[in-house]
Design a protein around this motif. Structure first.
Motif: not given
Length: 562
Positions: A236-248
């Motif tokens: 869940a973290s890899v799919a949902y959060l990793h792509p956005i953590m440093d962008k939002r």
């Protein structure tokens, strides 16, 4: 006012050490750098629109979906570290080494008169929660599972409504890749089909979600959420959060931060406006505030624990512990359900190297075809390693190479309870699953049948040529009574606790949540995790949890924008 919570010496033999502290707190920041967030202290911005308590399977979805609007601020309070760059977590093949590690809350059970009292329930202390800890077996739920929820009063959670959310999930899920299918598992699949007359299923999720389920049972390789190229998790973290953590910029994370109480509005005593947290090496206590809602996603153990510590739960029990009752909800912590399993083990000639997570295939059986319910009532995993945690305790050998079948109960009739050990937040909750305490002995009979069918499979080629002698329970255990005694004393869990803060109708006094996941009697408070299930899904529940979180995020956004 919020109930007063004192940190005193822990009871019931449990440690007073903060369970969220890293193994080496002095290097926590260097080891687990914050991503658009912090480790060990609360930053100047301590008020957000939404607080998500728990960055696990459901919390990852909720945080990602709510932060899609750049004008909405979201904070995730996570007791463990980030999983970004944490190879021992991201490598799916290392899952078994996470059990009992510093990334495991490792909850004991209370005495189980008819079961195994030594079971330790693994709960992940890392971003992604149990999807960062488990084998990532990823089943869509049966239609009958979801429709039964609606029949039990969970309006709007039927199959017609919820099943489409499975197509929205971001995880990379597919049956175990052909390159990862070893000889042992392939032989076992073939022998299961021959011995029991069940069909070989090429894609379990296609069968369950689109082709009428498994009315004749089935055997095949599991659907798993991973990248076959590098064996990395698609959690869940890899799919949902990793792509956005440093962008939002509107999404913040509080790592190594433990929520221990809810904060209520002094002018409106049932309105939740924040969360009390402890963080850092010195256990710094702070309050993080929510302008709109607090969404508790701490799992089927810790969500009811947090509610009860905050005065939401069975009034008489809380008052006995010195906790002031704020909202009397007798269903908090009740209805605890799980998938119990037992084990039968053979010595093997070798251990295969080609494997995703040592348990790559599964079997479903309907043992009673006269029952109109089309769902299987018995499931097996096959482990291609010695899985001896509970057999060695009873004197059984641990062979160098082994194959194990683990029959489990897809719809156990046991109903347990999560309760507080004390008013001390550092005390682990008391977990009483009441294993094998159902009045008709349904659960134990299923395991007896499972051991018998496993032996039938073991005698069938080609699988029979790959195993040697039966190690546990051994050929001397033959009668139903002997098998029953063995199966219960070495039984384990598939780590699927659920249903402790269930959704239900207005006429259900034990319902904790309404159909929009709002805590009954409270304002500004929801729960979204496996605890909301009225009943546990027949199959591994991770995907169902993700689907629930997707729908819950829609409901939260509807309430916000409409």
């Amino acid at each position: 006012m919020s109930p007063t919570i004192q940190f005193t010496d822990a009871t019931h033999g449990q440690t007073v050490t903060d369970p969220n502290a890293p193994t080496d707190p002095g290097t926590a920041k260097a080891q687990y750098p914050g991503v658009n967030g912090v480790n060990g202290h609360v930053p100047p911005q301590s008020e957000f629109d939404y607080l998500v308590v728990g960055g696990g399977t459901s919390g990852s979805v909720i945080a990602a979906r709510l932060s899609e609007d750049p004008d909405i601020s979201v904070a995730v309070i996570e007791g463990g570290p980030t999983d970004v760059g944490l190879e021992r977590v991201l490598n799916l093949q290392n899952w078994i080494n996470l059990l009992g590690s510093d990334l495991d809350y490792d909850y004991p059970t209370v005495e189980q008169p008819r079961g195994n009292s030594h079971i330790r329930h693994s709960r992940a202390r890392v971003l992604g929660g149990c999807s960062s800890h488990n084998t990532l077996i990823s089943f869509r739920p049966f239609a009958e599972d979801l429709d039964s929820w609606a029949q039990l009063g969970a309006k709007g959670w039927d199959s017609h409504t919820l099943q489409p959310y499975g197509s929205r999930l971001l995880l990379q899920t597919a049956p175990v890749h052909l390159k990862d299918r070893n000889t042992t598992a392939k032989a076992w699949v073939e022998s299961c089909s021959k011995a029991l007359g069940v069909p070989v299923i090429q894609d379990f999720n296609a069968a369950i979600a689109y082709n009428g389920g498994l009315p004749n049972g089935g055997v095949g390789f599991f659907p798993v959420s991973y990248d076959p190229h590098n064996m990395r998790r698609s959690s869940a973290s890899v799919a949902y959060l990793h792509p956005i953590m440093d962008k939002r910029n509107n999404l913040k994370f509080f790592f190594e931060t433990w929520a221990y109480g809810l904060v209520f509005d002094e002018k409106d005593p049932i309105k939740v406006i924040g969360v009390k947290v402890k963080s850092g090496q010195n256990g710094e206590e702070k309050v993080i505030k929510a302008k709109k809602e607090v969404i508790v996603c701490a799992g089927a153990f810790d969500s009811p624990k947090l509610l009860m510590l905050s005065g939401i739960g069975p009034k008489s029990e809380l008052e006995q512990l010195g906790i002031k009752s704020v909202i009397d909800l007798p269903g908090v912590g009740e209805n605890l359900q799980d998938h119990p399993e037992s084990i039968i083990m053979w010595r093997a000639r070798s251990s295969p190297k080609e494997t995703v997570m040592t348990s790559d295939a599964g079997l479903f059986v309907r043992t009673d075809k006269s029952n109109p319910d089309p769902r299987p009532n018995l499931m097996f995993h096959i482990y291609q390693i010695p899985f001896t945690d509970n057999t060695e305790r009873h004197g059984y050998e641990k062979p160098e190479h082994a194959v194990c079948m683990t029959p489990n109960i897809p719809r156990s009739r046991a109903r347990g309870k999560v309760s507080l050990a004390s008013s001390n937040p550092l005390d682990k909750p008391l977990l009483n699953f009441r294993y094998f305490m159902d009045s008709e002995d349904y659960d134990s009979k299923i395991l007896v049948e499972g051991i018998k069918l496993a032996r039938k499979i073991a005698k069938t080629a080609p699988f029979s040529s790959l195993i040697e002698d039966e190690i546990a329970p051994g050929p001397n255990v033959q009668t139903d009574e002997e098998i029953d005694e063995y199966a219960r004393k070495v039984h384990h869990t598939v780590y699927h606790p659920s249903c402790t803060t269930k959704i239900g109708g207005d006429d259900d006094p034990m319902a904790v949540l309404d159909e929009r996941c709002r805590v009954r009697g409270a304002k500004g408070l929801r729960v979204v995790d496996a605890g909301v299930f009225p009943t546990l899904s027949t199959v591994n529940p991770m995907v169902t949890i993700l689907m629930v979180a997707e729908r819950a995020s829609d409901l939260i956004k509807e309430d916000l924008y409409e």
